[in-house]
Scaffold this active site. Structure first.
Site, short mmCIF file in Angstrom:
data_model
loop_
_atom_site.label_atom_id
_atom_site.label_comp_id
_atom_site.label_asym_id
_atom_site.label_seq_id
_atom_site.Cartn_x
_atom_site.Cartn_y
_atom_site.Cartn_z
CE LYS A 1 -4.00 -2.23 2.18
NZ LYS A 1 -5.03 -2.17 3.26
CE1 TYR B 1 -9.34 -3.18 0.08
CE2 TYR B 1 -8.29 -1.20 -0.76
CZ TYR B 1 -8.22 -2.40 -0.07
OH TYR B 1 -7.02 -2.81 0.46
CG PHE C 1 -13.43 1.64 6.66
CD1 PHE C 1 -12.96 1.06 5.49
CD2 PHE C 1 -14.09 0.82 7.57
CE1 PHE C 1 -13.14 -0.29 5.22
CE2 PHE C 1 -14.29 -0.53 7.32
CZ PHE C 1 -13.81 -1.09 6.13
NE ARG D 1 -6.77 -12.05 4.74
CZ ARG D 1 -7.43 -10.89 4.75
NH1 ARG D 1 -7.22 -9.99 3.79
NH2 ARG D 1 -8.28 -10.61 5.69
CB THR E 1 -7.81 -5.42 9.55
OG1 THR E 1 -8.34 -6.56 8.86
CG2 THR E 1 -8.03 -4.17 8.72
NE ARG F 1 -2.80 -5.58 6.99
CZ ARG F 1 -3.95 -6.06 6.53
NH1 ARG F 1 -4.60 -7.00 7.21
NH2 ARG F 1 -4.44 -5.63 5.39
CG ASN G 1 -3.86 -2.22 6.81
OD1 ASN G 1 -3.67 -1.89 5.64
ND2 ASN G 1 -4.94 -2.87 7.20
CG HIS H 1 -5.27 -6.06 -0.64
ND1 HIS H 1 -6.52 -6.11 -0.10
CD2 HIS H 1 -5.28 -6.91 -1.70
CE1 HIS H 1 -7.27 -6.94 -0.83
NE2 HIS H 1 -6.53 -7.43 -1.80
CD GLU I 1 -8.83 -8.67 -3.99
OE1 GLU I 1 -7.74 -9.22 -3.71
OE2 GLU I 1 -9.61 -8.24 -3.12
P1 ATP Z 1 -7.18 -5.77 2.86
O1 ATP Z 1 -8.51 -6.02 2.18
O2 ATP Z 1 -6.60 -4.41 2.54
O3 ATP Z 1 -6.22 -6.89 2.67
P2 ATP Z 1 -8.30 -6.71 5.34
O4 ATP Z 1 -8.89 -7.80 4.51
O5 ATP Z 1 -7.45 -7.10 6.51
O6 ATP Z 1 -7.45 -5.72 4.46
P3 ATP Z 1 -10.81 -5.31 5.22
O7 ATP Z 1 -11.87 -5.48 6.22
O8 ATP Z 1 -10.96 -5.95 3.88
O9 ATP Z 1 -9.44 -5.75 5.89
O10 ATP Z 1 -10.59 -3.74 5.05
C1 ATP Z 1 -9.91 -3.22 3.89
C2 ATP Z 1 -9.01 -2.12 4.34
O11 ATP Z 1 -9.81 -1.04 4.81
C3 ATP Z 1 -8.10 -2.44 5.52
O12 ATP Z 1 -6.93 -3.13 5.18
C4 ATP Z 1 -7.78 -1.06 6.04
O13 ATP Z 1 -6.81 -0.41 5.22
C5 ATP Z 1 -9.13 -0.36 5.87
N1 ATP Z 1 -9.96 -0.49 7.07
C6 ATP Z 1 -10.60 -1.60 7.52
N2 ATP Z 1 -11.27 -1.35 8.66
C7 ATP Z 1 -11.07 -0.05 8.93
C8 ATP Z 1 -11.50 0.85 9.97
N3 ATP Z 1 -12.30 0.41 10.96
N4 ATP Z 1 -11.08 2.14 9.92
C9 ATP Z 1 -10.29 2.58 8.92
N5 ATP Z 1 -9.85 1.80 7.90
C10 ATP Z 1 -10.23 0.52 7.91
MG MG Z 2 -9.99 -7.37 2.73
#
Ligand code: ATP
Ligand code: MG
Length: 148
Positions: free
Chosen positions: A9, A49, A57, A85, A91, A102, A112, A115, A126
């Site tokens: 990212k 996304y 968010f 993962r 996350t 992370r 974080n 992805h 994706e």
């Molecule tokens: P990614 O999809 O980026 O691999 P993830 O699967 O761990 O991450 P998701 O729930 O898919 O988490 O959320 C996508 C992204 O949105 C997170 O990686 C983070 O950058 C952001 N995000 C998720 N939850 C929050 C939150 N509560 N506040 C702010 N940003 C958030």
């Molecule tokens: Mg995700």
């Protein structure tokens, strides 16, 4: 054999962590099958996304993802989706296990570092979002890298 889409990212690219992120995946025996630096437009980040479009968010996340260059890659290996993962961690860096990317490098739940696709269905959406077929190594060229 599974393929998964990983993104370094914009926070991690800006902090000089591209190599460290890729190193950790290669060290676990995952193979890089496609790799590019991309600067997403805000609308492209929204498309990527889109599953999160109703989340509070969403706007902040998509602006962050469009705030600077990312490095996208396709990684391949047995169980690649779950292995990536695990190496990423949860996350929220405060919830992420010791030694994960992370936990070690994320500065917030949003910024974080990395992805990774969360399922075969996500990976199937994706990977072609970022890569066309000619940009991904063909199966015969893309065995698993020995773990270091
Ligand atoms: P990614 O999809 O980026 O691999 P993830 O699967 O761990 O991450 P998701 O729930 O898919 O988490 O959320 C996508 C992204 O949105 C997170 O990686 C983070 O950058 C952001 N995000 C998720 N939850 C929050 C939150 N509560 N506040 C702010 N940003 C958030
Ligand atoms: Mg995700």
């Amino acid at each position: 054999m599974e393929q998964t889409l990983v993104i370094v990212k914009p926070d991690a690219v800006a902090r000089g962590l591209i190599g460290e992120v890729i190193r950790r995946f290669e060290a676990e025996g995952l193979t890089v099958c496609g790799l590019k630096m991309v600067r997403l437009a805000h609308t492209e980040a929204e498309g990527f996304y889109q599953v999160h479009r109703a989340r509070p968010f969403f706007d902040s996340l998509t602006r962050f993802m469009a705030s600077g260059p990312c490095v996208a890659m396709v990684l391949k290996g047995e169980g690649a989706i779950g292995r990536v993962r695990t190496l990423m961690g949860a996350t929220d860096p405060l919830q992420a296990a010791e030694g994960t990317l992370r936990r070690n490098f994320a500065t917030s739940i949003e910024k974080n570092v990395v992805h990774g696709s969360d399922s075969t269905t996500s990976a199937a959406f994706e990977i072609p979002y970022f890569f066309n077929q000619l940009e991904i190594r063909q199966p015969a060229e893309c065995g698993e890298t020995p773990a270091m």
